[in-house]
Design a protein around this motif. Structure first.
Motif, PDB file in Angstrom:
ATOM      1  N   VAL A  54       0.856  -1.195   0.000  1.00  0.00           N
ATOM      2  CA  VAL A  54       0.000   0.000   0.000  1.00  0.00           C
ATOM      3  C   VAL A  54       0.886   1.237   0.000  1.00  0.00           C
ATOM      4  O   VAL A  54       1.687   1.443   0.918  1.00  0.00           O
ATOM      5  N   THR A  55       0.749   2.061  -1.036  1.00  0.00           N
ATOM      6  CA  THR A  55       1.556   3.273  -1.176  1.00  0.00           C
ATOM      7  C   THR A  55       0.655   4.494  -1.352  1.00  0.00           C
ATOM      8  O   THR A  55      -0.559   4.366  -1.555  1.00  0.00           O
ATOM      9  N   ALA A  56       1.268   5.658  -1.304  1.00  0.00           N
ATOM     10  CA  ALA A  56       0.513   6.910  -1.418  1.00  0.00           C
ATOM     11  C   ALA A  56       0.573   7.498  -2.822  1.00  0.00           C
ATOM     12  O   ALA A  56      -0.406   8.094  -3.287  1.00  0.00           O
ATOM     13  N   HIS A  57       1.712   7.344  -3.498  1.00  0.00           N
ATOM     14  CA  HIS A  57       1.927   8.027  -4.778  1.00  0.00           C
ATOM     15  C   HIS A  57       2.638   7.116  -5.778  1.00  0.00           C
ATOM     16  O   HIS A  57       3.394   6.228  -5.369  1.00  0.00           O
ATOM     17  N   PRO A  58       2.440   7.357  -7.064  1.00  0.00           N
ATOM     18  CA  PRO A  58       3.293   6.721  -8.070  1.00  0.00           C
ATOM     19  C   PRO A  58       4.753   7.109  -7.807  1.00  0.00           C
ATOM     20  O   PRO A  58       5.044   8.280  -7.566  1.00  0.00           O
ATOM     21  N   ASP A  59       5.609   6.171  -7.825  1.00  0.00           N
ATOM     22  CA  ASP A  59       7.064   6.158  -7.566  1.00  0.00           C
ATOM     23  C   ASP A  59       7.405   5.647  -6.166  1.00  0.00           C
ATOM     24  O   ASP A  59       8.540   5.247  -5.909  1.00  0.00           O
ATOM     25  N   ASP A  60       6.426   5.634  -5.228  1.00  0.00           N
ATOM     26  CA  ASP A  60       6.692   5.049  -3.906  1.00  0.00           C
ATOM     27  C   ASP A  60       7.097   3.588  -4.023  1.00  0.00           C
ATOM     28  O   ASP A  60       7.936   3.100  -3.267  1.00  0.00           O
ATOM     29  N   GLU A  61       6.481   2.893  -4.973  1.00  0.00           N
ATOM     30  CA  GLU A  61       6.711   1.451  -5.095  1.00  0.00           C
ATOM     31  C   GLU A  61       8.165   1.115  -5.401  1.00  0.00           C
ATOM     32  O   GLU A  61       8.689   0.107  -4.927  1.00  0.00           O
ATOM     33  N   CYS A  62       8.843   1.981  -6.173  1.00  0.00           N
ATOM     34  CA  CYS A  62      10.248   1.700  -6.502  1.00  0.00           C
ATOM     35  C   CYS A  62      11.221   2.488  -5.631  1.00  0.00           C
ATOM     36  O   CYS A  62      12.326   1.998  -5.344  1.00  0.00           O
ATOM     37  N   MET A  63      10.841   3.671  -5.172  1.00  0.00           N
ATOM     38  CA  MET A  63      11.728   4.454  -4.313  1.00  0.00           C
ATOM     39  C   MET A  63      11.905   3.813  -2.946  1.00  0.00           C
ATOM     40  O   MET A  63      12.971   3.926  -2.330  1.00  0.00           O
ATOM     41  N   PHE A  64      10.865   3.139  -2.466  1.00  0.00           N
ATOM     42  CA  PHE A  64      10.900   2.630  -1.096  1.00  0.00           C
ATOM     43  C   PHE A  64      10.733   1.108  -0.967  1.00  0.00           C
ATOM     44  O   PHE A  64      11.320   0.500  -0.085  1.00  0.00           O
ATOM     45  N   PHE A  65       9.948   0.495  -1.838  1.00  0.00           N
ATOM     46  CA  PHE A  65       9.589  -0.913  -1.650  1.00  0.00           C
ATOM     47  C   PHE A  65      10.175  -1.860  -2.697  1.00  0.00           C
ATOM     48  O   PHE A  65       9.851  -3.044  -2.685  1.00  0.00           O
ATOM     49  N   ALA A  66      11.031  -1.375  -3.583  1.00  0.00           N
ATOM     50  CA  ALA A  66      11.549  -2.218  -4.665  1.00  0.00           C
ATOM     51  C   ALA A  66      12.227  -3.493  -4.173  1.00  0.00           C
ATOM     52  O   ALA A  66      11.977  -4.577  -4.726  1.00  0.00           O
ATOM     53  N   PRO A  67      13.101  -3.449  -3.159  1.00  0.00           N
ATOM     54  CA  PRO A  67      13.739  -4.700  -2.726  1.00  0.00           C
ATOM     55  C   PRO A  67      12.728  -5.774  -2.313  1.00  0.00           C
ATOM     56  O   PRO A  67      12.907  -6.957  -2.639  1.00  0.00           O
ATOM     57  N   THR A  68      11.677  -5.363  -1.634  1.00  0.00           N
ATOM     58  CA  THR A  68      10.674  -6.326  -1.178  1.00  0.00           C
ATOM     59  C   THR A  68       9.859  -6.879  -2.340  1.00  0.00           C
ATOM     60  O   THR A  68       9.633  -8.095  -2.440  1.00  0.00           O
ATOM     61  N   ILE A  69       9.417  -6.002  -3.224  1.00  0.00           N
ATOM     62  CA  ILE A  69       8.619  -6.443  -4.364  1.00  0.00           C
ATOM     63  C   ILE A  69       9.415  -7.409  -5.233  1.00  0.00           C
ATOM     64  O   ILE A  69       8.930  -8.489  -5.609  1.00  0.00           O
ATOM     65  N   ILE A  70      10.655  -7.063  -5.521  1.00  0.00           N
ATOM     66  CA  ILE A  70      11.491  -7.905  -6.378  1.00  0.00           C
ATOM     67  C   ILE A  70      11.731  -9.266  -5.733  1.00  0.00           C
ATOM     68  O   ILE A  70      11.626 -10.311  -6.387  1.00  0.00           O
ATOM     69  N   ARG A  71      12.028  -9.272  -4.443  1.00  0.00           N
ATOM     70  CA  ARG A  71      12.281 -10.540  -3.753  1.00  0.00           C
ATOM     71  C   ARG A  71      11.024 -11.415  -3.695  1.00  0.00           C
ATOM     72  O   ARG A  71      11.089 -12.632  -3.907  1.00  0.00           O
ATOM     73  N   LEU A  72       9.881 -10.817  -3.399  1.00  0.00           N
ATOM     74  CA  LEU A  72       8.654 -11.606  -3.325  1.00  0.00           C
ATOM     75  C   LEU A  72       8.272 -12.162  -4.698  1.00  0.00           C
ATOM     76  O   LEU A  72       7.830 -13.311  -4.807  1.00  0.00           O
ATOM     77  N   VAL A  73       8.450 -11.367  -5.740  1.00  0.00           N
ATOM     78  CA  VAL A  73       8.161 -11.846  -7.095  1.00  0.00           C
ATOM     79  C   VAL A  73       9.081 -13.008  -7.448  1.00  0.00           C
ATOM     80  O   VAL A  73       8.658 -13.997  -8.061  1.00  0.00           O
ATOM     81  N   GLU A  74      10.357 -12.917  -7.057  1.00  0.00           N
ATOM     82  CA  GLU A  74      11.295 -14.011  -7.307  1.00  0.00           C
ATOM     83  C   GLU A  74      10.847 -15.302  -6.627  1.00  0.00           C
ATOM     84  O   GLU A  74      11.081 -16.395  -7.137  1.00  0.00           O
ATOM     85  N   LEU A  75      10.184 -15.176  -5.475  1.00  0.00           N
ATOM     86  CA  LEU A  75       9.697 -16.340  -4.742  1.00  0.00           C
ATOM     87  C   LEU A  75       8.346 -16.837  -5.256  1.00  0.00           C
ATOM     88  O   LEU A  75       7.746 -17.725  -4.653  1.00  0.00           O
ATOM     89  N   LYS A  76       7.868 -16.245  -6.355  1.00  0.00           N
ATOM     90  CA  LYS A  76       6.592 -16.624  -6.977  1.00  0.00           C
ATOM     91  C   LYS A  76       5.383 -16.214  -6.140  1.00  0.00           C
ATOM     92  O   LYS A  76       4.288 -16.778  -6.292  1.00  0.00           O
ATOM     93  N   ALA A  77       5.558 -15.232  -5.251  1.00  0.00           N
ATOM     94  CA  ALA A  77       4.431 -14.712  -4.491  1.00  0.00           C
ATOM     95  C   ALA A  77       3.530 -13.894  -5.416  1.00  0.00           C
ATOM     96  O   ALA A  77       3.972 -13.349  -6.430  1.00  0.00           O
ATOM     97  N   SER A  78       2.261 -13.797  -5.042  1.00  0.00           N
ATOM     98  CA  SER A  78       1.312 -12.959  -5.767  1.00  0.00           C
ATOM     99  C   SER A  78       1.342 -11.573  -5.138  1.00  0.00           C
ATOM    100  O   SER A  78       0.845 -11.370  -4.028  1.00  0.00           O
TER     101      SER A  78
END
Length: 270
Positions: A54-78
């Motif tokens: 859950v983010t507030a603005h476009p760019d929050d997802e990569c400025m702050f949460f990129a390591p988590t998103i990338i790692r979870l996607v690598e683990l085949k999480a939805s």
């Protein structure tokens, strides 16, 4: 004075960082298993995880949460994204919305898992006080529609102190305190660190490894390039200081999270 001791110390520190990174690759799965098993009483694999960021603005997802998103996607999480504004502070909402979609495509989140809210009471404005009751109602509705078992968002300081970021944390904490979160869903807040740790890039990794937290996500060089490419999708935001951020911020390499406790609290809701 010989420079060799200093060189040895620097090289030893870098080797330590590399060892921590490779050890983390194994410990991430164990960490996910640990706190997901507490909720579900069974072992968890990546494909079992339905995560909402859950983010507030476009760019929050990569400025702050990129390591988590990338790692979870690598683990085949939805992995899903709920962005609570279009980022229309400079009347660029339509363009920033498309930039967000492009960024998420780089990070591994398909368009079908992205929800962008455009609500007149949730403006992209650091001076705006978002209604906690409104934000919490939007989040819990999304949680119930998709049966998430993990929700990740900002902590009470919002990384940058932005009022819109902290409003989301208040909303999620309210849901936790009022028993509106399913028993099998864990809530995680992204830890805000001080300026020194924030801007020493990957050199911050040993601090994050040694200090207690509920979940750690680290990126190596390949993952960092992916996070950087996602940030470069936000062309409207690429001012000179953004390039410094991409290079120097530990949030491009490292995320640490704390569990948001679920239980009664005396929160004032406005």
């Amino acid at each position: 004075m010989s420079v060799y001791p200093a060189v040895f110390i620097v090289l030893s520190y870098l080797v330590w960082i590399k060892c921590i990174y490779y050890r983390h690759r194994r410990s991430l799965v164990k960490s996910l298993n640990h706190f997901m098993n507490v909720l579900t009483s069974r072992d968890t694999v990546g494909a079992d995880i339905r995560a909402l960021v859950v983010t507030a603005h476009p760019d929050d997802e990569c400025m702050f949460f990129a390591p988590t998103i990338i790692r979870l996607v690598e683990l085949k999480a939805s992995v899903h994204l709920l962005c609570l504004s279009e980022g229309n502070y400079y009347n660029q909402g339509a363009q920033r919305k498309q930039e967000l979609l492009n960024s998420c495509a780089v990070l591994g989140i398909p368009d079908s898992r992205i929800t962008i809210i455009d609500h007149k009471k949730l403006p992209d404005d650091p001076k705006a006080e978002w209604s906690v009751s409104l934000v919490s109602s939007l989040i819990v509705k999304h949680m119930r529609e998709h049966s998430f078992n993990m929700v990740l968002t900002f902590d009470g300081s919002g990384v940058s102190g932005h009022a819109n970021h902290t409003a989301i944390h208040k909303a999620v904490s309210y849901l936790a305190s009022t028993g509106q979160v399913p028993n099998d869903c864990c809530l995680l807040s992204l830890v805000t660190v001080g300026l020194f740790r924030k801007y020493i890039s990957f050199l911050e990794l040993p601090f994050s490894w040694l200090l207690p937290c509920s979940l750690r996500c680290f990126l190596g060089s390949q993952g960092y390039r992916q996070a950087k490419d996602a940030m470069y999708c936000h062309r409207t935001q690429l001012l000179w200081f953004r390039y410094l951020y991409v290079t120097m911020s530990r949030y491009m390499f490292i995320n640490t999270f704390q569990m948001i406790p679920q239980g009664p609290k005396n929160l004032k809701i406005y």
